[in-house]
Write an enzyme that holds these catalytic residues in place. Structure first.
Site, PDB file in Angstrom:
ATOM      1  N   ARG A   1     -26.992  -0.491 -19.809  1.00 47.28           N
ATOM      2  CA  ARG A   1     -26.829   0.971 -19.963  1.00 47.28           C
ATOM      3  C   ARG A   1     -28.218   1.581 -19.827  1.00 47.28           C
ATOM      4  O   ARG A   1     -29.117   1.264 -20.604  1.00 47.28           O
ATOM      5  CB  ARG A   1     -26.235   1.302 -21.331  1.00 47.28           C
TER       6      ARG A   1
ATOM      7  N   HIS B   1     -19.978   5.944 -15.021  1.00 47.58           N
ATOM      8  CA  HIS B   1     -19.550   5.171 -16.195  1.00 47.58           C
ATOM      9  C   HIS B   1     -18.264   4.436 -15.804  1.00 47.58           C
ATOM     10  O   HIS B   1     -17.166   4.759 -16.286  1.00 47.58           O
ATOM     11  CB  HIS B   1     -19.314   6.133 -17.357  1.00 47.58           C
TER      12      HIS B   1
ATOM     13  N   GLN C   1     -15.734   2.959 -18.393  1.00 45.50           N
ATOM     14  CA  GLN C   1     -14.968   4.011 -19.054  1.00 45.50           C
ATOM     15  C   GLN C   1     -13.756   4.396 -18.207  1.00 45.50           C
ATOM     16  O   GLN C   1     -12.631   4.504 -18.708  1.00 45.50           O
ATOM     17  CB  GLN C   1     -15.872   5.242 -19.274  1.00 45.50           C
TER      18      GLN C   1
ATOM     19  N   ASP D   1     -15.525  15.963 -21.884  1.00 42.67           N
ATOM     20  CA  ASP D   1     -16.659  15.160 -22.345  1.00 42.67           C
ATOM     21  C   ASP D   1     -17.702  16.142 -22.895  1.00 42.67           C
ATOM     22  O   ASP D   1     -17.591  17.364 -22.692  1.00 42.67           O
ATOM     23  CB  ASP D   1     -17.230  14.340 -21.167  1.00 42.67           C
TER      24      ASP D   1
ATOM     25  N   CYS E   1     -13.895  10.546 -23.549  1.00 40.04           N
ATOM     26  CA  CYS E   1     -14.523   9.217 -23.572  1.00 40.04           C
ATOM     27  C   CYS E   1     -15.161   8.908 -24.920  1.00 40.04           C
ATOM     28  O   CYS E   1     -15.372   7.756 -25.255  1.00 40.04           O
ATOM     29  CB  CYS E   1     -15.559   9.127 -22.465  1.00 40.04           C
TER      30      CYS E   1
ATOM     31  N   ARG F   1     -11.266   0.017 -23.895  1.00 44.77           N
ATOM     32  CA  ARG F   1     -12.560  -0.459 -23.376  1.00 44.77           C
ATOM     33  C   ARG F   1     -12.653  -1.970 -23.594  1.00 44.77           C
ATOM     34  O   ARG F   1     -13.086  -2.719 -22.722  1.00 44.77           O
ATOM     35  CB  ARG F   1     -13.723   0.238 -24.104  1.00 44.77           C
TER      36      ARG F   1
END
Ligand code: CP
Ligand code: NVA
Length: 323
Positions: free
Chosen positions: A102, A129, A132, A224, A264, A292
């Site tokens: 990340r 992402h 996700q 988001d 998310c 996830r």
């Protein structure tokens, strides 16, 4: 799968995404059958930004597959400053069987995947992402029973999460509408890619500055945060720009009666979403977060299953090279 790493959804064809989603669902149904699938293998997790879900789901996920994880904090590696991406890749490929990273610039993950002989998984960059998006489509599939023709409105900033949602939606035949304030649209190359691929799968992707039009009659309303990690200094300015872009019940009720709300997470309650939407029976945010775990187990399994533990690397003998 044709790819070694999981860097971008754009590297995949629809059937590969579908089989990862199917495997994710199989693992979720019978985790016991996969308890030794990555026995003895180690995933190094490089974090240059904070995390709850990504950290916990990769950590727990690899252990549930019989493997180990190694958390490398921002201070520890200091990618590109203490040591180059190339050197980190060349070290880690001799020690572990996979790398999750990340970071900020997407190019860092691309470089890592290019240099490392082991799989590299994108755990979020400023651009995308992908893990996700996989959990998101797995969740939609579970609830809606299919993805083709599903109408999804992403409301807010045209950010990393929006990009991956567009890419995967295009490949899976969904209709993804992205509603943002002017100048906060997704990247032009991302829109072009999604529209091109959607035209081949029967899906579609469109971007608008009209939030009400975007949400009208959709199956899924997704939002988001307004300021992503790394944009903390713009948070106050963004709160002003995005004021009219909150997902509250007045907006949410324009969607279908059986529409679901997705995020998310982490959520800034009271900013991009109100508590009544986030906590309503139509909100599936925690199922999304749980998925996830399952879908990333599928990704790790697919990528790392054939990487041997204790692989022999050629022993360097400089004196022979120069003899
Ligand atoms: N959704 C997500 O990636 O959460 P974290 O930032 O907590 O990992
Ligand atoms: N867009 C958000 C997503 C967090 C999971 C960020 O990058 O901070």
């Amino acid at each position: 799968m044709n790819v070694k790493s999981f860097v971008s959804i754009r590297d995949f064809v629809p059937s590969e995404l579908e089989s990862l989603l199917t495997l994710g669902r199989q693992i979720k149904a019978r985790p016991d059958l996969y308890a030794r699938a990555l026995q003895g293998k180690t995933l190094a997790m490089i974090f240059e930004k904070p995390s709850l879900r990504t950290r916990v789901t990769f950590d727990v996920g690899v252990q549930q597959l019989g493997g180990f994880s190694l958390y490398l904090s921002p201070a520890e590696i200091n990618l590109g400053k203490r040591e180059s991406v190339y050197d980190v890749a060349k070290n880690l490929e001799r020690m572990v069987q996979g790398i999750m990273i990340r970071t900020f610039a997407h190019e860092i993950v691309e470089e890592m995947a290019q240099y490392a002989s082991i799989p590299v998984i994108n755990g979020l960059t400023d651009f995308s992402h992908p893990c996700q998006a996989m959990a998101d489509y797995m969740t939609m599939w579970e609830i809606k029973g299919g993805l083709e023709g599903l109408k999804i409105a992403f409301v807010g900033d045209g950010n990393n999460v929006a990009h991956s949602l567009m890419f995967a939606g295009a490949l899976l035949g969904a209709e993804v509408r992205v509603a943002t304030p002017r100048n906060y649209e997704p990247r032009a190359d991302a829109i072009r890619w999604a529209q091109q691929r959607a035209s081949e799968t029967g899906g579609s992707c469109w971007v608008t500055n009209d939030v009400k039009a975007a949400v009208c009659g959709v199956d899924v309303v997704y939002t988001d945060v307004w300021a992503s990690m790394g944009q903390e200094d713009q948070a106050a300015e963004r709160r002003e720009v995005f004021r009219g872009w909150q997902v509250n019940f007045e907006l949410f009720r324009r969607a279908k009666r059986d529409a679901i709300f997705m995020h998310c997470l982490p959520a800034h309650r009271g900013e991009e979403v109100t508590n009544d939407v986030m906590d309503s029976p139509r909100s599936v945010v925690f199922q999304q977060a749980e998925n996830r775990l399952h879908v990333q187990k599928a990704i790790m399994l697919e990528l790392m299953k054939d990487v041997p533990v204790g692989r022999m690397h050629p022993v360097t003998m400089p004196e022979l090279v120069h003899a």
